[in-house]
Design a protein around this motif. Structure first.
Motif, PDB file in Angstrom:
ATOM      1  N   PRO A   3      27.888  10.176  24.501  1.00 46.23           N
ATOM      2  CA  PRO A   3      29.186  10.738  24.114  1.00 46.23           C
ATOM      3  C   PRO A   3      29.641  10.340  22.708  1.00 46.23           C
ATOM      4  CG  PRO A   3      29.286   9.890  26.343  1.00 46.23           C
ATOM      5  CD  PRO A   3      27.975   9.459  25.774  1.00 46.23           C
ATOM      6  N   SER A   4      29.176   9.200  22.212  1.00 40.46           N
ATOM      7  CA  SER A   4      29.576   8.785  20.869  1.00 40.46           C
ATOM      8  C   SER A   4      28.857   9.594  19.790  1.00 40.46           C
ATOM      9  CB  SER A   4      29.329   7.294  20.666  1.00 40.46           C
ATOM     10  OG  SER A   4      27.945   7.027  20.692  1.00 40.46           O
ATOM     11  N   HIS A   5      27.884  10.375  20.175  1.00 37.06           N
ATOM     12  CA  HIS A   5      27.133  11.215  19.241  1.00 37.06           C
ATOM     13  C   HIS A   5      27.563  12.678  19.345  1.00 37.06           C
ATOM     14  CE1 HIS A   5      24.436   7.924  18.231  1.00 37.06           C
ATOM     15  NE2 HIS A   5      24.370   7.654  19.520  1.00 37.06           N
ATOM     16  N   TRP A   6      28.820  12.903  19.666  1.00 36.72           N
ATOM     17  CA  TRP A   6      29.295  14.265  19.890  1.00 36.72           C
ATOM     18  C   TRP A   6      29.151  15.149  18.656  1.00 36.72           C
ATOM     19  CZ3 TRP A   6      33.213  16.280  16.984  1.00 36.72           C
ATOM     20  CH2 TRP A   6      33.976  15.366  16.247  1.00 36.72           C
ATOM     21  N   LEU A   7      29.285  14.580  17.469  1.00 39.43           N
ATOM     22  CA  LEU A   7      29.168  15.383  16.256  1.00 39.43           C
ATOM     23  C   LEU A   7      27.730  15.873  16.068  1.00 39.43           C
ATOM     24  CD1 LEU A   7      30.876  16.485  13.976  1.00 39.43           C
ATOM     25  CD2 LEU A   7      30.323  14.460  12.653  1.00 39.43           C
ATOM     26  N   GLU A   8      26.766  15.010  16.326  1.00 41.41           N
ATOM     27  CA  GLU A   8      25.355  15.402  16.255  1.00 41.41           C
ATOM     28  C   GLU A   8      25.059  16.487  17.285  1.00 41.41           C
ATOM     29  OE1 GLU A   8      22.614  12.051  16.534  1.00 41.41           O
ATOM     30  OE2 GLU A   8      24.197  10.803  15.712  1.00 41.41           O
ATOM     31  N   ILE A   9      25.564  16.307  18.496  1.00 42.88           N
ATOM     32  CA  ILE A   9      25.321  17.276  19.559  1.00 42.88           C
ATOM     33  C   ILE A   9      25.976  18.610  19.219  1.00 42.88           C
ATOM     34  CG2 ILE A   9      25.814  17.795  21.992  1.00 42.88           C
ATOM     35  CD1 ILE A   9      25.469  14.752  22.524  1.00 42.88           C
ATOM     36  N   LEU A  10      27.178  18.574  18.703  1.00 43.67           N
ATOM     37  CA  LEU A  10      27.871  19.802  18.321  1.00 43.67           C
ATOM     38  C   LEU A  10      27.123  20.523  17.195  1.00 43.67           C
ATOM     39  CD1 LEU A  10      30.352  21.631  18.685  1.00 43.67           C
ATOM     40  CD2 LEU A  10      31.478  20.240  16.943  1.00 43.67           C
ATOM     41  N   GLY A  11      26.710  19.780  16.180  1.00 42.10           N
ATOM     42  CA  GLY A  11      25.963  20.385  15.074  1.00 42.10           C
ATOM     43  C   GLY A  11      24.650  20.985  15.531  1.00 42.10           C
ATOM     44  N   ALA A  12      23.927  20.278  16.392  1.00 39.21           N
ATOM     45  CA  ALA A  12      22.658  20.796  16.913  1.00 39.21           C
ATOM     46  C   ALA A  12      22.882  22.032  17.782  1.00 39.21           C
ATOM     47  CB  ALA A  12      21.933  19.710  17.700  1.00 39.21           C
ATOM     48  N   THR A  13      23.996  22.065  18.507  1.00 42.94           N
ATOM     49  CA  THR A  13      24.315  23.231  19.333  1.00 42.94           C
ATOM     50  C   THR A  13      24.584  24.456  18.468  1.00 42.94           C
ATOM     51  OG1 THR A  13      25.218  21.809  21.061  1.00 42.94           O
ATOM     52  CG2 THR A  13      25.874  24.121  21.109  1.00 42.94           C
ATOM     53  N   VAL A  14      25.338  24.277  17.406  1.00 40.55           N
ATOM     54  CA  VAL A  14      25.600  25.393  16.482  1.00 40.55           C
ATOM     55  C   VAL A  14      24.276  25.875  15.883  1.00 40.55           C
ATOM     56  CG1 VAL A  14      26.682  26.015  14.284  1.00 40.55           C
ATOM     57  CG2 VAL A  14      27.978  24.735  16.000  1.00 40.55           C
ATOM     58  N   PHE A  15      23.431  24.940  15.465  1.00 37.50           N
ATOM     59  CA  PHE A  15      22.133  25.293  14.901  1.00 37.50           C
ATOM     60  C   PHE A  15      21.294  26.056  15.934  1.00 37.50           C
ATOM     61  CE2 PHE A  15      17.772  24.163  13.484  1.00 37.50           C
ATOM     62  CZ  PHE A  15      17.819  24.776  12.248  1.00 37.50           C
ATOM     63  N   TRP A  16      21.320  25.611  17.174  1.00 34.56           N
ATOM     64  CA  TRP A  16      20.592  26.270  18.262  1.00 34.56           C
ATOM     65  C   TRP A  16      21.058  27.720  18.413  1.00 34.56           C
ATOM     66  CZ3 TRP A  16      16.665  25.265  21.643  1.00 34.56           C
ATOM     67  CH2 TRP A  16      16.588  26.052  22.783  1.00 34.56           C
TER      68      TRP A  16
END
Length: 179
Positions: A9-22
């Motif tokens: 959960p502390s990596h939400w920005l990475e996960i959000l960015g990767a989701t947009v890229f996906w």
């Protein structure tokens, strides 16, 4: 593995960015299934392949940052005009050189940032960066004698100084001998 799951959960920005890229990879659709699939893949990647922790070398100085951005845009504009002139002028090709510039900072982050910024300015491109010595080797158009080579070297050092003054922590500035 459990620790990585707790840290996800502390990596939400990475996960959000990767989701947009996906979603962009799948045709730019942001349908619920694409977003959920992207979230799932991003979370798995972040958990299984965590990025290394970065040392916190950055601090933002707003006025220095604005000065840095304005000067960078001006450098790009002037260099674009110079390169255009070299391409359109009736005489032969301009002189060029590969120059070595010893940077003041020993930070990989600022070595990379300075190299990227120098490459973005038309007329120069980094051909090698030596991490161990903090040296950039650049191919520079219009550098053909001692004076123009030294002027190109000073432009790179001023670019590094602006980056450091805009973004570096105080101890990084002191290590680069910049008050």
């Amino acid at each position: 593995m459990r620790q990585r799951l707790r840290e996800a959960p502390s990596h939400w920005l990475e996960i959000l960015g990767a989701t947009v890229f996906w979603c962009l990879l799948w045709g730019g659709r942001f349908s619920p299934s694409d977003v959920l699939g992207g979230l799932l893949v991003a979370a798995v990647v972040v958990i299984l392949f965590p990025l290394p922790r970065l040392s916190v070398e950055l601090t933002l100085r707003p006025w220095s940052f604005l000065t840095f951005v304005a000067r960078f845009l001006a450098d790009m504009f002037v260099s674009s005009l110079q390169v255009s002139w070299y391409a359109l002028r009736p005489s032969g090709t301009p002189g060029n050189s590969v120059i070595a510039v010893q940077l003041r900072s020993r930070s990989d982050l600022f070595l990379t940032a300075t190299g990227m910024l120098c490459t973005l300015v038309p007329g120069s491109v980094v051909v090698e960066a030596q991490r161990s010595t903090g040296t950039l080797f650049l191919h520079v158009i219009g550098a053909y004698d001692t004076a123009t080579v030294e002027a190109a070297r000073q432009r790179v050092l001023r670019q590094e100084e602006r980056v450091l003054r805009a973004l570096a922590r105080r101890d990084v500035l002191e290590g680069a001998h910049l008050p």
